[in-house]
Motif scaffolding. Structure first.
Motif, PDB file in Angstrom:
ATOM      1  N   THR A   1      42.280   0.672  20.371  1.00 32.46           N
ATOM      2  CA  THR A   1      43.624   0.897  20.877  1.00 32.46           C
ATOM      3  C   THR A   1      43.669   0.616  22.384  1.00 32.46           C
ATOM      4  O   THR A   1      42.633   0.602  23.046  1.00 32.46           O
ATOM      5  CB  THR A   1      44.043   2.357  20.647  1.00 32.46           C
TER       6      THR A   1
ATOM      7  N   PHE B   1      51.576   7.511  22.959  1.00 35.65           N
ATOM      8  CA  PHE B   1      51.780   6.490  21.936  1.00 35.65           C
ATOM      9  C   PHE B   1      51.001   6.786  20.656  1.00 35.65           C
ATOM     10  O   PHE B   1      50.762   5.895  19.852  1.00 35.65           O
ATOM     11  CB  PHE B   1      51.411   5.103  22.492  1.00 35.65           C
ATOM     12  N   ASP B   2      50.626   8.045  20.501  1.00 34.85           N
ATOM     13  CA  ASP B   2      49.929   8.511  19.301  1.00 34.85           C
ATOM     14  C   ASP B   2      48.721   7.626  18.972  1.00 34.85           C
ATOM     15  O   ASP B   2      48.579   7.125  17.856  1.00 34.85           O
ATOM     16  CB  ASP B   2      50.904   8.559  18.115  1.00 34.85           C
ATOM     17  N   GLN B   3      47.866   7.449  19.983  1.00 35.58           N
ATOM     18  CA  GLN B   3      46.673   6.623  19.819  1.00 35.58           C
ATOM     19  C   GLN B   3      45.391   7.443  19.961  1.00 35.58           C
ATOM     20  O   GLN B   3      44.337   6.899  20.296  1.00 35.58           O
ATOM     21  CB  GLN B   3      46.663   5.494  20.854  1.00 35.58           C
TER      22      GLN B   3
ATOM     23  N   ASP C   1      44.247   7.016  30.338  1.00 29.45           N
ATOM     24  CA  ASP C   1      43.922   6.798  28.933  1.00 29.45           C
ATOM     25  C   ASP C   1      44.358   7.983  28.074  1.00 29.45           C
ATOM     26  O   ASP C   1      44.850   7.802  26.963  1.00 29.45           O
ATOM     27  CB  ASP C   1      42.447   6.437  28.714  1.00 29.45           C
TER      28      ASP C   1
ATOM     29  N   ALA D   1      47.098   7.653  25.146  1.00 28.48           N
ATOM     30  CA  ALA D   1      46.691   8.058  23.798  1.00 28.48           C
ATOM     31  C   ALA D   1      47.668   9.079  23.210  1.00 28.48           C
ATOM     32  O   ALA D   1      48.065   8.962  22.048  1.00 28.48           O
ATOM     33  CB  ALA D   1      45.277   8.623  23.824  1.00 28.48           C
TER      34      ALA D   1
ATOM     35  N   THR E   1      41.826   3.247  24.298  1.00 28.47           N
ATOM     36  CA  THR E   1      40.371   3.100  24.257  1.00 28.47           C
ATOM     37  C   THR E   1      39.918   1.976  25.188  1.00 28.47           C
ATOM     38  O   THR E   1      38.868   2.084  25.842  1.00 28.47           O
ATOM     39  CB  THR E   1      39.893   2.852  22.816  1.00 28.47           C
TER      40      THR E   1
ATOM     41  N   THR F   1      42.173   8.810  18.887  1.00 30.03           N
ATOM     42  CA  THR F   1      41.235   8.416  17.831  1.00 30.03           C
ATOM     43  C   THR F   1      39.920   9.168  17.996  1.00 30.03           C
ATOM     44  O   THR F   1      39.614   9.682  19.077  1.00 30.03           O
ATOM     45  CB  THR F   1      40.944   6.902  17.886  1.00 30.03           C
TER      46      THR F   1
END
Length: 170
Positions: free
Chosen positions: A2, A54-56, A47, A51, A5, A58
């Protein structure tokens, strides 16, 4: 991977620049290193924001972010040991805590994000490393050492809190 990341991974680019620039006693090189370090430290906030926004979030990001943070903090400190600016035992204490937490995290089935103590530790380390990197006049020696001492204390406290057995939910 993403975008969040990728931002995390980009922080790794600062490490060789810092290690190279801190090999010298040239004040300009140290000011440049300070700028690189602060820019890299800013990406730690960025970051996380990207994250979450944007609902990233992980599992890779939750694993990679603290690992890259440790490299960003410990590598300049090792360079500063080489310059005899800080004692090696202090970096060994920080490294021991980080390895203990990393070993503990590997055994967990789900990786949790940093708690308030972990965030305070990170901020205090960023401030301390920044002050240590900056070629400041001698009048800054005491505030710099106090800042570094606070970072060491928060590192140990946050590590103990992280490892302290939590009551199980019924």
């Amino acid at each position: 991977m993403t975008p969040a990341t990728w931002i995390t991974a980009s922080r790794l680019l600062a490490v060789p620049i810092l290690l190279y620039g801190l090999q010298t006693l040239d004040p300009m090189a140290h000011w440049i290193c300070l700028g690189v370090f602060l820019l890299a430290a800013l990406t730690d906030w960025l970051d996380g924001y990207v994250a979450r926004r944007f609902d990233q979030v992980t599992e890779l990001g939750k694993f990679l972010d603290p690992l890259v943070d440790k490299l960003l903090i410990l590598c300049p400190l090792i360079a500063l040991v080489d310059l005899q600016q800080i004692p090696a035992w202090t970096v060994a204490v920080l490294l021991t805590r980080e390895l203990a937490i990393a070993g503990w995290r590997v055994q967990q089935t789900q990786i949790s994000g940093a708690n308030l103590w972990g965030k305070a530790k990170t901020v205090s380390q960023i401030v301390a490393v920044s002050l240590l990197i900056a070629p400041l006049p001698p009048s800054w020696e005491l505030p710099t050492l106090l800042s570094y001492g606070l970072a060491i204390a928060l590192t140990l406290i946050s590590g103990l809190i992280y490892l302290w057995p939590q009551p199980s939910e019924a």
